[in-house]
Write a protein that holds these residues in place. Structure first.
Motif, PDB file in Angstrom:
ATOM      1  N   THR A 131       7.726  -3.563 -44.794  1.00 35.82           N
ATOM      2  CA  THR A 131       7.600  -4.732 -44.048  1.00 35.82           C
ATOM      3  C   THR A 131       8.048  -5.157 -42.894  1.00 35.82           C
ATOM      4  N   VAL A 132       8.161  -4.922 -41.820  1.00 42.13           N
ATOM      5  CA  VAL A 132       8.312  -5.697 -41.157  1.00 42.13           C
ATOM      6  C   VAL A 132       9.573  -7.622 -41.215  1.00 42.13           C
ATOM      7  N   ARG A 133      10.540  -7.906 -40.727  1.00 44.25           N
ATOM      8  CA  ARG A 133      11.440  -9.030 -41.058  1.00 44.25           C
ATOM      9  C   ARG A 133      11.480  -8.876 -39.662  1.00 44.25           C
ATOM     10  N   SER A 134      11.849  -8.180 -39.001  1.00 43.67           N
ATOM     11  CA  SER A 134      12.045  -9.066 -37.350  1.00 43.67           C
ATOM     12  C   SER A 134      12.228  -7.958 -36.510  1.00 43.67           C
ATOM     13  N   LEU A 135      11.594  -7.912 -35.380  1.00 41.15           N
ATOM     14  CA  LEU A 135      12.273  -7.126 -34.263  1.00 41.15           C
ATOM     15  C   LEU A 135      12.632  -8.104 -32.964  1.00 41.15           C
ATOM     16  N   SER A 136      13.259  -7.114 -32.346  1.00 39.27           N
ATOM     17  CA  SER A 136      14.037  -7.614 -30.850  1.00 39.27           C
ATOM     18  C   SER A 136      14.388  -6.432 -30.064  1.00 39.27           C
ATOM     19  N   PRO A 137      14.193  -7.199 -28.401  1.00 40.11           N
ATOM     20  CA  PRO A 137      14.128  -5.804 -27.995  1.00 40.11           C
ATOM     21  C   PRO A 137      15.991  -5.649 -28.261  1.00 40.11           C
ATOM     22  N   CYS A 138      16.130  -3.542 -27.543  1.00 43.47           N
ATOM     23  CA  CYS A 138      17.039  -3.341 -27.578  1.00 43.47           C
ATOM     24  C   CYS A 138      17.893  -2.252 -26.542  1.00 43.47           C
ATOM     25  N   ALA A 139      18.702  -1.395 -26.448  1.00 43.08           N
ATOM     26  CA  ALA A 139      18.530  -0.964 -25.269  1.00 43.08           C
ATOM     27  C   ALA A 139      17.846   0.387 -25.667  1.00 43.08           C
ATOM     28  N   GLN A 140      17.518   0.782 -26.325  1.00 40.68           N
ATOM     29  CA  GLN A 140      16.312   2.035 -27.045  1.00 40.68           C
ATOM     30  C   GLN A 140      14.795   1.562 -27.099  1.00 40.68           C
ATOM     31  N   GLY A 141      14.779   0.228 -26.608  1.00 40.99           N
ATOM     32  CA  GLY A 141      13.397  -0.895 -26.316  1.00 40.99           C
ATOM     33  C   GLY A 141      13.492  -1.879 -27.721  1.00 40.99           C
ATOM     34  N   TRP A 142      12.721  -1.386 -28.621  1.00 44.85           N
ATOM     35  CA  TRP A 142      12.555  -2.546 -29.491  1.00 44.85           C
ATOM     36  C   TRP A 142      13.367  -1.701 -31.036  1.00 44.85           C
ATOM     37  N   ARG A 143      14.201  -2.662 -31.729  1.00 44.96           N
ATOM     38  CA  ARG A 143      14.735  -2.645 -32.897  1.00 44.96           C
ATOM     39  C   ARG A 143      14.322  -3.256 -33.947  1.00 44.96           C
ATOM     40  N   ILE A 144      13.532  -2.554 -35.394  1.00 44.04           N
ATOM     41  CA  ILE A 144      13.056  -3.034 -36.182  1.00 44.04           C
ATOM     42  C   ILE A 144      12.904  -3.022 -37.032  1.00 44.04           C
ATOM     43  N   ASP A 145      12.966  -4.455 -37.771  1.00 37.21           N
ATOM     44  CA  ASP A 145      14.201  -4.161 -39.522  1.00 37.21           C
ATOM     45  C   ASP A 145      13.245  -4.744 -40.263  1.00 37.21           C
ATOM     46  N   CYS A 146      13.294  -3.658 -41.230  1.00 40.27           N
ATOM     47  CA  CYS A 146      12.059  -3.450 -42.287  1.00 40.27           C
ATOM     48  C   CYS A 146      13.306  -3.653 -44.157  1.00 40.27           C
ATOM     49  N   GLY A 147      14.086  -4.541 -43.585  1.00 44.56           N
ATOM     50  CA  GLY A 147      14.546  -4.754 -45.075  1.00 44.56           C
ATOM     51  C   GLY A 147      14.861  -4.139 -45.581  1.00 44.56           C
ATOM     52  N   ALA A 148      14.995  -3.931 -46.984  1.00 40.22           N
ATOM     53  CA  ALA A 148      15.161  -2.550 -47.910  1.00 40.22           C
ATOM     54  C   ALA A 148      15.130  -1.493 -47.425  1.00 40.22           C
ATOM     55  N   ALA A 149      14.010  -1.260 -46.849  1.00 39.71           N
ATOM     56  CA  ALA A 149      13.005  -0.101 -45.515  1.00 39.71           C
ATOM     57  C   ALA A 149      13.843   0.782 -45.186  1.00 39.71           C
ATOM     58  N   GLY A 150      15.126  -0.346 -44.342  1.00 43.10           N
ATOM     59  CA  GLY A 150      15.910   0.168 -42.996  1.00 43.10           C
ATOM     60  C   GLY A 150      15.841  -0.683 -42.255  1.00 43.10           C
ATOM     61  N   LYS A 151      16.506  -0.444 -41.182  1.00 41.05           N
ATOM     62  CA  LYS A 151      16.203  -0.757 -39.710  1.00 41.05           C
ATOM     63  C   LYS A 151      15.827   0.685 -38.920  1.00 41.05           C
ATOM     64  N   PHE A 152      15.062   0.039 -38.155  1.00 36.04           N
ATOM     65  CA  PHE A 152      14.712   1.063 -36.675  1.00 36.04           C
ATOM     66  C   PHE A 152      14.762   0.856 -35.701  1.00 36.04           C
ATOM     67  N   ALA A 153      14.919   2.153 -34.528  1.00 33.50           N
ATOM     68  CA  ALA A 153      14.647   1.770 -33.236  1.00 33.50           C
ATOM     69  C   ALA A 153      13.513   2.727 -32.689  1.00 33.50           C
ATOM     70  N   ALA A 154      13.031   1.839 -32.026  1.00 37.10           N
ATOM     71  CA  ALA A 154      11.610   3.023 -31.157  1.00 37.10           C
ATOM     72  C   ALA A 154      11.274   2.557 -29.772  1.00 37.10           C
TER      73      ALA A 154
END
Length: 367
Positions: A131-154
């Motif tokens: 479940t996505v908890r938050s997302l914010s712009p970053c150098a790679q595009g978007w940083r997606i925080d999924c809590g215990a499932a991890g953080k991702f860049a897309a």
């Protein structure tokens, strides 16, 4: 022209693995197979959802995705017509033989959704329960925080979160909301009613405070669904089964279909409001399906719209990645806005056909 974003963990992160998200993932694998796609689903069990039935035009879209034969073999219930008592007391048929593809379907939604998601995974999309908890712009595009499932860049994000509109809520994007329609549904253990009109069809019947829908569905069940506005639902107390059954007893065509059936659970509610986010998403995020706009279930377009928008979004994203062309994104949002405007016109015209209760709040709001 924006410069290309640098490489990141994935190229496309899809939030939601329902029909819209899975269709986008399948299409991306077909037209841009080198892209790394993550298909994230919250993993929660979902009961009946508005949009259990689909009209005949679903078949060409599934054929386009390469899923036509698998769909036919999945043992969904064929449906050849819809009956409605709308604007008058008598049932009138809408025969599907007028379509080029003349069979509609009452879906086993769990099976249908699994078919699409499994195909997306088979073609290379990485499944993720998160479940996505938050997302914010970053150098790679978007940083997606999924809590215990991890953080991702897309590099790109597709919002296929459905009516929950998860990403607009996280990003505080306002919507244009047209009404406050809710679905109040009860499942029944289906009994044979071969002589009742509509026993083998989807049936719609309007009443003073809204309208009803009923259909036989896979699993030897029947669903009956009261559609009204949220404030009217509270006034009618239809969250309680006795009050819901009292409203059902006033119907002329729906009640006979349910008379000998046993309710399996108390009434359950879902939002069925018409709403549109238009082109309010920031660059690098595309909304699809019910996440970008949701239609009245009366349109029977929810699932087809979800798949169609997933396909069109995949074309726009492929243009961006393969040709550094952003114009497809603008065209996609223009198409979605035109589609919603056309839907509003059709919705208004259809509700105007029912003039028996002009002083009732539900109908007055729609006239």
């Amino acid at each position: 022209m924006r410069s290309n974003l640098i490489d990141a963990g994935v190229d496309v992160f899809i939030v939601g693995a329902g029909p819209a998200g899975a269709a986008a993932a399948i299409s991306l694998s077909q037209i841009a197979p080198h892209l790394r796609v993550c298909l994230a689903d919250a993993g929660r069990d979902r009961p009946f959802r508005v949009g259990e039935s689909v009209p005949p035009p679903i078949k060409p879209f599934l054929d386009h995705l390469g899923l036509g034969p698998a769909f036919i073999q999945a043992d969904h219930c064929p449906s050849f017509h819809t009956l409605s008592a709308w604007g008058g007391q008598e049932l009138i048929g809408n025969e599907f033989f007028l379509y080029v593809h003349n069979t509609g379907w009452r879906l086993d939604r769990d099976r249908f959704d699994r078919m699409l998601a499994d195909e997306a995974t088979r073609l290379g999309a990485k499944p993720l329960t998160a479940t996505v908890r938050s997302l914010s712009p970053c150098a790679q595009g978007w940083r997606i925080d999924c809590g215990a499932a991890g953080k991702f860049a897309a590099r790109f994000v597709i919002d296929a979160s459905g009516r929950s509109a998860l990403l607009p809520r996280l990003l505080k994007i306002p919507s244009v909301k047209i009404d406050k329609l809710v679905a109040c549904a009860v499942f029944f253990e289906r009994q044979s009613v071969p002589d009742a009109p509509g026993a083998d069809a989807a049936v719609i019947e309007s009443f003073r405070d809204g309208w009803w829908y009923s259909a036989a569905i896979p699993g030897s069940r029947r669903v009956a669904m009261l559609m009204t506005d949220a404030d009217i639902a509270r006034q009618l107390r239809v969250s309680q089964l006795p009050a819901w059954m009292a409203c059902l007893a006033e119907t002329r065509h729906i009640q006979p279909l349910i008379a000998s059936c046993r309710p399996l659970a108390p009434p359950a509610f879902w939002s069925a409001a018409s709403r549109n986010f238009g082109s309010a998403y920031p660059f690098g995020i595309l909304g699809i399906g019910d996440a970008i706009s949701s239609f009245d279930p009366l349109s029977s377009q929810g699932i087809i719209k979800a798949i169609r928008s997933g396909l069109f979004a995949s074309y726009a994203i492929a243009d961006y990645f393969l040709r550094n062309d952003e114009t497809g994104i603008a065209r996609y949002y223009a198409l979605m806005n035109r589609e919603f405007d056309a839907y509003l016109t059709t919705r208004h015209e259809y509700y105007r056909q029912e003039q028996r209760w002009p002083d009732a709040p539900f109908w007055n709001r729609r006239h």
